[in-house]
Structure formats: C-alpha cells, structure tokens
Motif scaffolding. Structure first.
Motif, short mmCIF file in Angstrom:
data_model
loop_
_atom_site.label_atom_id
_atom_site.label_comp_id
_atom_site.label_asym_id
_atom_site.label_seq_id
_atom_site.Cartn_x
_atom_site.Cartn_y
_atom_site.Cartn_z
N GLY A 24 30.93 36.05 38.78
CA GLY A 24 30.87 37.38 39.38
C GLY A 24 29.61 37.58 40.19
O GLY A 24 29.65 38.14 41.29
N ALA A 25 28.48 37.13 39.66
CA ALA A 25 27.21 37.25 40.37
C ALA A 25 27.22 36.41 41.64
O ALA A 25 26.75 36.84 42.71
N TRP B 24 36.67 47.25 44.51
CA TRP B 24 36.29 45.85 44.72
C TRP B 24 35.52 45.32 43.52
O TRP B 24 35.81 44.23 43.01
N LEU B 25 34.55 46.09 43.04
CA LEU B 25 33.77 45.66 41.88
C LEU B 25 34.65 45.50 40.64
O LEU B 25 34.51 44.53 39.88
N HIS C 104 35.46 41.67 38.88
CA HIS C 104 35.04 41.38 37.51
C HIS C 104 36.19 41.38 36.51
O HIS C 104 36.05 40.82 35.41
N PHE C 105 37.33 41.95 36.90
CA PHE C 105 38.51 41.86 36.04
C PHE C 105 38.96 40.42 35.88
O PHE C 105 39.60 40.07 34.88
N ALA C 106 38.62 39.58 36.83
CA ALA C 106 38.96 38.16 36.73
C ALA C 106 38.43 37.56 35.44
O ALA C 106 39.07 36.69 34.82
N SER D 2 40.17 40.30 50.21
CA SER D 2 38.75 40.31 49.87
C SER D 2 38.48 39.33 48.75
O SER D 2 39.40 38.67 48.23
N ALA D 3 37.23 39.24 48.35
CA ALA D 3 36.85 38.37 47.24
C ALA D 3 37.47 38.84 45.92
O ALA D 3 37.53 38.06 44.96
#
Length: 221
Positions: free
Chosen positions: A65-66, A92-93, A97-99, A161-162
């Motif tokens: 995530g970072a 987006w955040l 981070h749900f990944a 997006s990412a």
C-alpha cells in the motif's frame, strides 16, 4: 534507480504491475518464496522477511500500500493516483488498501493448502471459513461495481487507477481458493483489467509459480 524484489504470485505482483503501468525503468530481482527471505541481507530490505522490497534512489520501501501511494505520487503523469482534494481521493484510498483485506484471507488459505505440507497440520474448518470470507470481499467489490455511475467499468467513477491494480492483483490470487464467477460485475471488471498489457507482463513464467493448481477446493485436505 528502482529495484523491485519480487516473488511470483505474491503481493509483490501489485508493485510489479504498477511499475509496468507507469513505464518505469527498473531492475527486477526474482526471489524464491522460501527461507531465503529470512536471510540477514534481505531483512535489511524488508524486516518482515516478505516481498515486496523496493529500492529507490538509495532508499528502501516495503508494504504494497505504501509503495502504491508513493509511486503514484512520484509519477503523477500516469493518472493512477488520486491526490488530496480530488473527489475520488477517499474511495481511492479505501480500495487501494482493501486489497490487503482480501490478501490476508488468501494468505491464510495459501498456508493451509501449500505451506502446511502434512494433512494433519491442515484444518478444513479454517479453509472453509477463509474461503467464505473471500466471498464477503467479493460481495463488497460486486456492490461497488454494480452501483450505477458513469464509467463504472472501474472502481472509481473517474476511471482506471491503482485501486484497480491493487484489488485486481488480490483477486488474481484469491481466485485460487474462491471462484468469482457467481459475481457478474466483479467477473466483468476482472476480465477487463487483466487484458491490460501491464498485467500480462506481470504474470509468472510457467516454471516460477507458487500455486501448482488453478484451484484449491476449501474442503480439500
């Protein structure tokens, strides 16, 4: 100089896919998924003894995530991040981070099916619970992707997006343990994003795979 330490079919694939998307020049160091990640020289790069480890401009990073947030900020011209003030920043955040929520269940199943090499060590109950938890994650993505909104081909209304990279890679691994086919919107989204050349470039070679089966039933011991 960018150098990514990567083990095929692990979380580090997120960072590899992202590097391909931003067309970065980087060196790829392939790491076996074994005790060599606990070697002192590697622990200097990632103190948890895991992948990824990213070396960049003499510094080191770990935690996907970072790394995702940093690379999107470092290479904003590719439009894969959403900066502060952007209407999609919050979402987006959340989805970047749900990944990791998805991947924690996949990691537990990987341990049960692969890392624990004797049947007596494995728990059918844990396998079923973790597979069911993946189903809950799928349902969350299905709900998001089914919400009527312009450009709902992706997790954000503003386009690819990412967040799609992060969750897409997590689903790539999770599919080894829980099928996505019952989730129509999720399946359509996954098919779309995995057609991207950067995803295809991130796939492992036939001889470098963590999973030797395409699917591991939850009840298999």
């Amino acid at each position: 100089m960018i150098r990514l330490h990567h083990a095929p079919q692990t979380r580090s694939m997120r960072s590899l896919w992202l590097l391909h998307e931003i067309k970065a020049e980087f060196e790829l160091v392939l790491r076996p998924f074994d005790r060599s990640l606990r070697a002192p020289e590697y622990l200097n790069l990632n103190p948890a003894g895991r992948v990824p480890a990213l070396e960049i401009e003499g510094e080191r990073m770990f935690e996907t995530g970072a790394i995702t947030e940093y690379l999107c900020e470092r290479f904003p011209e590719y439009g894969l991040g959403r900066p502060p003030g952007d209407p999609d920043r919050m979402a987006w955040l959340v989805w970047v981070h749900f990944a990791e929520t998805i991947s924690q269940h996949t990691a537990a199943l990987t341990q049960q099916h692969i890392a624990l090499y004797e049947d007596a060590m494995r728990s059918p109950i844990v396998m079923k619970l973790e597979a069911a938890r993946l189903g809950k994650c799928y349902a969350a993505l299905e709900d998001r992707l089914s919400t009527p909104m312009e450009n709902r081909d992706y997790l954000l209304g503003s386009g690819f997006s990412a967040a799609d990279i992060s969750c897409g890679q997590a689903i790539y691994m999770a599919r080894h343990f829980a099928p996505i086919e019952p989730f129509e919107a999720l399946s359509k989204w996954y098919a779309l994003i995995t057609e991207r050349p950067a995803f295809q470039a991130s796939l492992p070679s036939d001889g470098a795979r963590l999973y030797d089966k395409p699917f591991y039933p939850a009840w298999e011991v």
